[in-house]
Scaffold this motif. Sequence first.
Motif, mmCIF file in Angstrom:
data_model
loop_
_atom_site.group_PDB
_atom_site.id
_atom_site.type_symbol
_atom_site.label_atom_id
_atom_site.label_comp_id
_atom_site.label_asym_id
_atom_site.label_seq_id
_atom_site.Cartn_x
_atom_site.Cartn_y
_atom_site.Cartn_z
ATOM 1 N N ARG A 41 0.718 -1.259 -0.288
ATOM 2 C CA ARG A 41 0.054 0.051 -0.107
ATOM 3 C C ARG A 41 0.841 1.171 -0.031
ATOM 4 O O ARG A 41 0.636 2.105 -0.688
ATOM 5 C CB ARG A 41 -0.985 0.052 1.119
ATOM 6 C CG ARG A 41 -1.813 1.118 1.228
ATOM 7 C CD ARG A 41 -3.132 1.041 2.276
ATOM 8 N NE ARG A 41 -2.508 0.768 3.530
ATOM 9 C CZ ARG A 41 -2.689 -0.036 4.543
ATOM 10 N NH1 ARG A 41 -3.719 -0.730 4.424
ATOM 11 N NH2 ARG A 41 -2.289 -0.239 5.741
ATOM 12 N N VAL A 42 1.898 1.170 0.619
ATOM 13 C CA VAL A 42 2.847 2.376 1.093
ATOM 14 C C VAL A 42 3.761 2.448 -0.540
ATOM 15 O O VAL A 42 3.807 3.594 -1.092
ATOM 16 C CB VAL A 42 3.879 2.056 2.012
ATOM 17 C CG1 VAL A 42 5.022 3.409 1.781
ATOM 18 C CG2 VAL A 42 3.193 2.396 3.438
ATOM 19 N N ALA A 43 3.806 1.454 -1.088
ATOM 20 C CA ALA A 43 4.640 1.366 -2.414
ATOM 21 C C ALA A 43 3.797 2.288 -3.731
ATOM 22 O O ALA A 43 4.136 3.063 -4.208
ATOM 23 C CB ALA A 43 5.187 0.156 -2.940
ATOM 24 N N ARG A 44 2.319 1.924 -3.483
ATOM 25 C CA ARG A 44 1.496 2.355 -4.376
ATOM 26 C C ARG A 44 1.355 3.957 -4.120
ATOM 27 O O ARG A 44 1.297 4.645 -5.006
ATOM 28 C CB ARG A 44 0.178 2.008 -4.338
ATOM 29 C CG ARG A 44 0.200 0.222 -5.047
ATOM 30 C CD ARG A 44 -1.492 -0.062 -5.426
ATOM 31 N NE ARG A 44 -1.243 -1.146 -5.994
ATOM 32 C CZ ARG A 44 -1.682 -2.419 -5.652
ATOM 33 N NH1 ARG A 44 -1.584 -2.459 -4.256
ATOM 34 N NH2 ARG A 44 -1.416 -3.547 -6.372
ATOM 35 N N GLN A 45 1.175 4.354 -2.877
ATOM 36 C CA GLN A 45 1.045 5.707 -2.536
ATOM 37 C C GLN A 45 2.331 6.411 -2.996
ATOM 38 O O GLN A 45 2.224 7.506 -3.479
ATOM 39 C CB GLN A 45 0.915 5.963 -1.141
ATOM 40 C CG GLN A 45 -0.631 5.489 -0.561
ATOM 41 C CD GLN A 45 -0.964 5.842 0.753
ATOM 42 O OE1 GLN A 45 -0.721 5.101 1.674
ATOM 43 N NE2 GLN A 45 -1.345 7.057 1.067
ATOM 44 N N LEU A 46 3.502 5.861 -2.649
ATOM 45 C CA LEU A 46 4.663 6.547 -3.219
ATOM 46 C C LEU A 46 4.764 6.883 -4.768
ATOM 47 O O LEU A 46 5.146 7.957 -5.337
ATOM 48 C CB LEU A 46 5.832 5.781 -2.820
ATOM 49 C CG LEU A 46 6.286 5.625 -1.310
ATOM 50 C CD1 LEU A 46 7.389 4.711 -0.820
ATOM 51 C CD2 LEU A 46 6.933 6.979 -0.952
ATOM 52 N N ARG A 47 4.134 5.785 -5.491
ATOM 53 C CA ARG A 47 4.144 6.216 -6.937
ATOM 54 C C ARG A 47 3.094 7.073 -7.297
ATOM 55 O O ARG A 47 3.091 8.162 -8.006
ATOM 56 C CB ARG A 47 3.776 4.710 -7.493
ATOM 57 C CG ARG A 47 3.836 4.828 -8.896
ATOM 58 C CD ARG A 47 3.071 3.713 -9.592
ATOM 59 N NE ARG A 47 1.447 3.600 -9.575
ATOM 60 C CZ ARG A 47 1.122 2.341 -9.490
ATOM 61 N NH1 ARG A 47 1.659 1.437 -10.196
ATOM 62 N NH2 ARG A 47 -0.274 2.436 -9.143
ATOM 63 N N ASP A 48 1.888 7.186 -6.876
ATOM 64 C CA ASP A 48 0.631 7.712 -7.010
ATOM 65 C C ASP A 48 0.553 9.060 -6.482
ATOM 66 O O ASP A 48 -0.115 10.014 -7.090
ATOM 67 C CB ASP A 48 -0.592 6.862 -6.907
ATOM 68 C CG ASP A 48 -0.458 5.754 -7.912
ATOM 69 O OD1 ASP A 48 0.103 5.792 -8.556
ATOM 70 O OD2 ASP A 48 -1.110 4.596 -7.524
ATOM 71 N N HIS A 49 0.938 9.461 -5.312
ATOM 72 C CA HIS A 49 0.670 10.550 -4.723
ATOM 73 C C HIS A 49 1.441 11.651 -5.234
ATOM 74 O O HIS A 49 2.712 11.633 -5.578
ATOM 75 C CB HIS A 49 1.335 10.558 -3.003
ATOM 76 C CG HIS A 49 0.671 11.594 -2.155
ATOM 77 N ND1 HIS A 49 1.009 13.049 -2.285
ATOM 78 C CD2 HIS A 49 -0.273 11.502 -1.132
ATOM 79 C CE1 HIS A 49 0.385 13.638 -1.472
ATOM 80 N NE2 HIS A 49 -0.412 12.795 -0.864
ATOM 81 N N ALA A 50 0.751 12.720 -5.563
ATOM 82 C CA ALA A 50 1.314 14.002 -6.414
ATOM 83 C C ALA A 50 2.459 14.580 -5.688
ATOM 84 O O ALA A 50 3.159 15.037 -6.432
ATOM 85 C CB ALA A 50 0.064 15.132 -6.549
ATOM 86 N N ASP A 51 2.359 14.702 -4.364
ATOM 87 C CA ASP A 51 3.594 15.250 -3.882
ATOM 88 C C ASP A 51 4.878 14.427 -3.515
ATOM 89 O O ASP A 51 5.926 14.986 -3.182
ATOM 90 C CB ASP A 51 3.139 16.053 -2.297
ATOM 91 C CG ASP A 51 2.213 16.967 -2.498
ATOM 92 O OD1 ASP A 51 2.147 17.720 -3.360
ATOM 93 O OD2 ASP A 51 1.141 16.949 -1.462
ATOM 94 N N LEU A 52 4.783 13.133 -3.827
ATOM 95 C CA LEU A 52 5.894 12.259 -3.853
ATOM 96 C C LEU A 52 6.087 11.763 -5.241
ATOM 97 O O LEU A 52 7.381 11.971 -5.833
ATOM 98 C CB LEU A 52 5.527 10.908 -3.084
ATOM 99 C CG LEU A 52 5.061 11.384 -1.701
ATOM 100 C CD1 LEU A 52 4.755 10.168 -1.053
ATOM 101 C CD2 LEU A 52 6.530 11.735 -0.793
#
Length: 201
Positions: A41-52
């Motif tokens: 889940r963290v990996a997906r957010q790292l890829r998809d979050h606009a600020d990351l």
Amino acid sequence: MSAKLERLSQTLRDVFGEQITSLVLDRGEVTIEVPAAVYLRVARQLRDHADLHFEQLIDISGLDYSTYGNTPWEGLRFASAAHLSSIKHNWRLRLKVFAEDDEFPVVDSLVDVWPSANWYERESFDLYGIMYSGHPDLRRILTDYGFVGHPFRKDFPVSGYVEMRYDPEQGRVVYQPVTIEPRENTPRIVREENYGDVGHG
């Protein structure tokens, strides 16, 4: 610490909060550690979050902490570290996760998040024995298919368990137990009376 790395560290804290068990900034590099349960889940957010926006996976490496720093290690033994890059924001990150079982280390595969993880995870499995759950084709990539063990584990013997040779009588390659005798190499002793004398070594 540079302002850019401070901004990245703060953004990571804001986005993930207590999902991050450790955030370390050392030698100009940021490393976060997360529990195995939230790793994917963290990996997906790292890829998809606009600020990351970590759109690129550079590498995945296995780690064996069994004798970390030449002392006995108290925590979990095997970890997997994904090295990420954000081209958009021009920063890098190391995402680390420990497998919860030392006897059978398993973490989620990142192939669905970054397809380039495929061969890196195969390499980590081959050399460290870390299983990547959900990987589409997890098999050895560097050692032979019949290889016994995982050669980058710190308890793997330097000479290995088996050796391979061609048997001319059978007309094929055969495996047999290692026949290399352990030996101690003693360095040549420099005697003071000849020290610096080119003719005597």
